[in-house]
Design an enzyme around this catalytic site. Structure first.
Site, mmCIF file in Angstrom:
data_model
loop_
_atom_site.group_PDB
_atom_site.id
_atom_site.type_symbol
_atom_site.label_atom_id
_atom_site.label_comp_id
_atom_site.label_asym_id
_atom_site.label_seq_id
_atom_site.Cartn_x
_atom_site.Cartn_y
_atom_site.Cartn_z
ATOM 1 C CG ASP A 225 -0.162 -0.127 2.531
ATOM 2 O OD1 ASP A 225 1.015 -0.561 2.500
ATOM 3 O OD2 ASP A 225 -0.725 0.225 3.569
ATOM 4 C CD GLU A 397 7.233 1.316 6.886
ATOM 5 O OE1 GLU A 397 6.097 0.858 6.707
ATOM 6 O OE2 GLU A 397 7.476 2.538 6.930
#
Length: 460
Positions: A225, A397
């Site tokens: 996403d 991340e």
């Protein structure tokens, strides 16, 4: 003992009132998000009320918001506990020590708070870090790789039990354990998780139930996403057509689930469909399939490595995919997620993500003639992790694998640190060439909070 624990847990849940915040706070929720009171739209989703219940807060808001002196920011801070983002920096830890020692600091339990958006689960779990204060489904598989190397087997067992509990009670494993995620899931990695500790037989009933969920679900799930792979125009997010697309990675994971459940006929049918609809002879690559347009999307992404990793590709297909990865995707810091040159989304060039580096590495190790390419990806990715850690003391991340001197970007929020799956993949890659018995065992009693650890709590 676990049965008693679950009985007590169920009794607590019955007395806990939880709901998605958009349902609890109605127009107040909309006002906070529309006015962008917080830089991160997730922040208000994770608040809990201080003293008043949601209905009382909402009534108070309706009474006051038309007043000239009304201040929405003050109202929110007076009536809600705002969640913290936690960053952990330790000046003297090596990167290996950091990855091992961070697990207890990323381990959480739900507190059965009334009006929290948490979906309560019975046992401890690991969160990614940063803004992510709950567990995420597919992240957990890659986190577990590192937990095995840290010999945190009980923690893995706890998370498997949590997922089994969610399948039994919710009907599937949500995106994360929040009520606002309840209506959707993420790539079905549960069967792969159960293999890590040889627990597949124990969870056959839950695996069957998850399979039925996916067979009745008609939407795309990949965990990406957002990405140009879902867009008609890679420059314009409004052209997203996710529900028109059959993702190659999702279908490969369902193939693995079918094999796990001994559904050989269904697995073979799916394997043939992946070959028929998702392999491009022109591109010599696997792609997603647009079932509305009845043609492949022809977007080149690292999702093409799933059929190689999960033994769906032929030897010839695997070698052709590997050749394309080497020529189009390989960069100084690993492999880029896609080769899009115009997208600004986070699951696109120039970003690299730990789970896809791991899948690329493992897939190429089993591809004849391309084992060294897998090792190259491993070395470059680990070197980038080490460089950023040396500069910042953090695991991130995502990373910019094209310009290794630049921070990763794109997407709806700032790059987060912590970071569960990055730590897990790093440890797995670090120890992959060594027997597990040689893995350094870090006991929990060394995880002392000392003056050398700096906790920075940032109110978003």
């Amino acid at each position: 003992m676990k049965t008693l624990h679950l009985v007590v847990f169920h009794l607590i849940i019955l007395s806990t009132i939880s709901q998605s915040p958009d349902q609890l706070y109605d127009e107040l929720f909309r006002a906070v998000q529309i006015q962008r009171l917080f830089s991160d739209s997730k922040t208000f989703c994770d608040v809990v009320p201080r003293k008043l219940g949601p209905n009382q807060i909402l009534d108070l808001y309706r009474q006051e918001y038309d007043n000239q002196t009304f201040n929405l920011t003050s109202f929110i801070f007076n009536n809600f506990i705002i969640p913290n983002t936690t960053t952990i920096v330790h000046e003297k830890w090596t990167i290996e020590q950091h990855c091992h020692r961070l697990w207890p600091l990323l381990t959480r339990t739900t507190n059965h708070e009334n009006f929290s958006s948490f979906i309560d689960v019975p046992y401890q779990f690991v969160v990614p870090g940063g803004r992510f204060r709950e567990f995420y489904y597919w992240d957990t598989y890659f986190t577990m790789l590192g937990l095995i190397r840290s010999k945190e087997i009980q923690l893995i067992d706890n998370m498997l039990e949590n997922f089994a509990y969610l399948i039994r009670t919710v009907g599937h494993i949500p995106n994360g354990n929040r009520y606002y995620y309840e209506g959707r899931s993420q790539p079905p990695f549960f069967s792969l998780m159960t293999e890590l500790t040889s627990k597949t037989d124990k969870y056959k009933d839950e695996l069957e139930k998850e399979y039925q969920f996916w067979m009745n679900k008609r939407t795309a799930e990949s965990g990406w996403d957002f990405s140009s792979r879902w867009m008609e125009d890679e420059k314009d997010l409004s052209t997203i057509i996710t529900t028109n697309i059959l993702p190659v990675d999702l279908n490969c994971l369902l193939y693995h689930l079918e094999l796990t459940l001994n559904k050989k006929s269904q697995a073979e049918n799916r394997r043939r469909a992946i070959h028929k609809y998702m392999w491009s002879d022109d591109l010599q690559f696997f792609t997603d399939y647009n079932f509305i347009q009845k043609k492949p999307t022809n977007r080149l992404t690292l999702a093409a490595l799933y059929p190689v990793w999960l033994d769906i590709a032929t030897k010839n297909q695997a070698q052709n995919v590997a050749r394309q990865v080497e020529s189009l995707f390989l960069r100084d810091g690993g492999v880029v997620t896609t080769i899009s040159n115009q997208s600004t989304q986070q699951w696109d060039n120039p970003n690299g993500w730990a789970p896809l580096q791991y899948i690329a590495y493992r897939a190429l190790l089993k591809t004849p003639g391309y084992e060294s390419l897998g090792e190259t990806i491993r070395r470059r990715w680990m070197a980038l992790n080490e460089k950023v850690f040396q500069d910042t003391g953090k695991m991130m991340e995502k990373y910019d694998v094209v310009n290794i001197n630049k921070s990763a970007g794109g997407g709806e929020y700032k790059t987060q640190d912590g970071f569960g799956w990055t730590n897990g993949v790093y440890l797995e890659m670090l120890y992959d060439q060594q027997p597990i018995s040689n893995t350094v065992h870090y006991r929990k009693n060394i995880f002392q909070i000392s003056s050398l650890i700096f906790f920075i709590f940032i109110l978003q």
